[in-house]
Design a protein around this motif. Structure first.
Motif, PDB file in Angstrom:
ATOM      1  N   VAL A  35       6.813  11.076 -19.497  1.00 14.60           N
ATOM      2  CA  VAL A  35       8.028  10.673 -18.794  1.00 14.60           C
ATOM      3  C   VAL A  35       8.097  11.541 -17.549  1.00 14.60           C
ATOM      4  O   VAL A  35       8.123  12.768 -17.647  1.00 14.60           O
ATOM      5  CB  VAL A  35       9.296  10.865 -19.656  1.00 14.60           C
ATOM      6  N   GLU A  36       8.087  10.908 -16.385  1.00 11.56           N
ATOM      7  CA  GLU A  36       8.043  11.647 -15.124  1.00 11.56           C
ATOM      8  C   GLU A  36       9.160  11.193 -14.198  1.00 11.56           C
ATOM      9  O   GLU A  36       9.515  10.021 -14.161  1.00 11.56           O
ATOM     10  CB  GLU A  36       6.691  11.437 -14.435  1.00 11.56           C
ATOM     11  N   THR A  37       9.680  12.142 -13.436  1.00  6.10           N
ATOM     12  CA  THR A  37      10.715  11.849 -12.446  1.00  6.10           C
ATOM     13  C   THR A  37      10.112  11.976 -11.062  1.00  6.10           C
ATOM     14  O   THR A  37       9.412  12.943 -10.763  1.00  6.10           O
ATOM     15  CB  THR A  37      11.897  12.834 -12.588  1.00  6.10           C
ATOM     16  N   SER A  38      10.385  10.986 -10.228  1.00  9.72           N
ATOM     17  CA  SER A  38       9.923  11.003  -8.847  1.00  9.72           C
ATOM     18  C   SER A  38      11.035  10.420  -7.982  1.00  9.72           C
ATOM     19  O   SER A  38      11.356   9.230  -8.097  1.00  9.72           O
ATOM     20  CB  SER A  38       8.648  10.183  -8.694  1.00  9.72           C
ATOM     21  N   GLY A  39      11.625  11.278  -7.155  1.00  9.91           N
ATOM     22  CA  GLY A  39      12.727  10.825  -6.321  1.00  9.91           C
ATOM     23  C   GLY A  39      13.900  10.370  -7.159  1.00  9.91           C
ATOM     24  O   GLY A  39      14.414  11.111  -7.986  1.00  9.91           O
ATOM     25  N   SER A  40      14.301   9.124  -6.967  1.00 10.33           N
ATOM     26  CA  SER A  40      15.453   8.560  -7.677  1.00 10.33           C
ATOM     27  C   SER A  40      15.076   7.809  -8.937  1.00 10.33           C
ATOM     28  O   SER A  40      15.906   7.122  -9.518  1.00 10.33           O
ATOM     29  CB  SER A  40      16.205   7.599  -6.753  1.00 10.33           C
ATOM     30  N   SER A  67       8.721  12.838 -26.715  1.00 11.53           N
ATOM     31  CA  SER A  67       7.660  12.723 -27.711  1.00 11.53           C
ATOM     32  C   SER A  67       7.204  11.269 -27.685  1.00 11.53           C
ATOM     33  O   SER A  67       7.671  10.486 -26.860  1.00 11.53           O
ATOM     34  CB  SER A  67       8.159  13.127 -29.099  1.00 11.53           C
ATOM     35  N   ALA A  68       6.333  10.896 -28.594  1.00 12.39           N
ATOM     36  CA  ALA A  68       5.829   9.521 -28.617  1.00 12.39           C
ATOM     37  C   ALA A  68       6.926   8.513 -28.933  1.00 12.39           C
ATOM     38  O   ALA A  68       6.840   7.352 -28.542  1.00 12.39           O
ATOM     39  CB  ALA A  68       4.703   9.396 -29.647  1.00 12.39           C
TER      40      ALA A  68
END
Length: 132
Positions: A35-40, A67-68
């Motif tokens: 799970v990744e955050t990029s900008g908004s 987690s999975a």
């Protein structure tokens, strides 16, 4: 009598085959690998590395761990639990949970003052211990 037993045996085989096929179809739920955050945006990736869900940071907040099977986020004074399909299914108060320190398997851990709590993926507290 023998033909009746053969018919029952055949029916059992058909029912078992049907149940196995249904289990295979329903087990296709995505598993989270990242799970990744990029900008908004918050992107959820599956075990093949494919992005399969995009969520707004304004609704998710800050991702605290994953987690999975689920992930945990915080927005203001609220802790949110999210399923693999990106649906928020539980909201907890940060004042009762504290700071989320990790997510693994079907549990997450938090620290609130001198106490460490373990929570299950449904948001139920399963363990409490004093922090040294």
């Amino acid at each position: 009598m023998i033909s009746l037993l053969a018919l029952i045996f055949t029916m059992k085989k058909l029912i078992l085959s049907f149940l196995l096929i249904m289990a295979a179809l329903f087990s296709r739920a995505e598993q989270i690998s990242s799970v990744e955050t990029s900008g908004s945006w918050v992107y959820v990736y599956n075990s093949q590395g494919k992005k399969y869900k995009t969520l707004s940071v304004s609704s998710v907040g800050t991702v605290k761990g994953y987690s999975a099977n689920f992930f945990v986020s915080q927005s203001g004074s609220w802790i949110y639990l999210w399923d693999t399909e990106g649906r928020k299914y539980k909201t907890l108060s940060k004042s009762s949970v504290g700071d989320v320190t990790g997510v693994a398997g079907d549990t997450f851990t938090s620290r609130n003052g001198n106490w460490i709590y373990t929570w299950d993926k449904d948001g139920k507290k399963v363990n409490t211990r004093y922090a040294n």
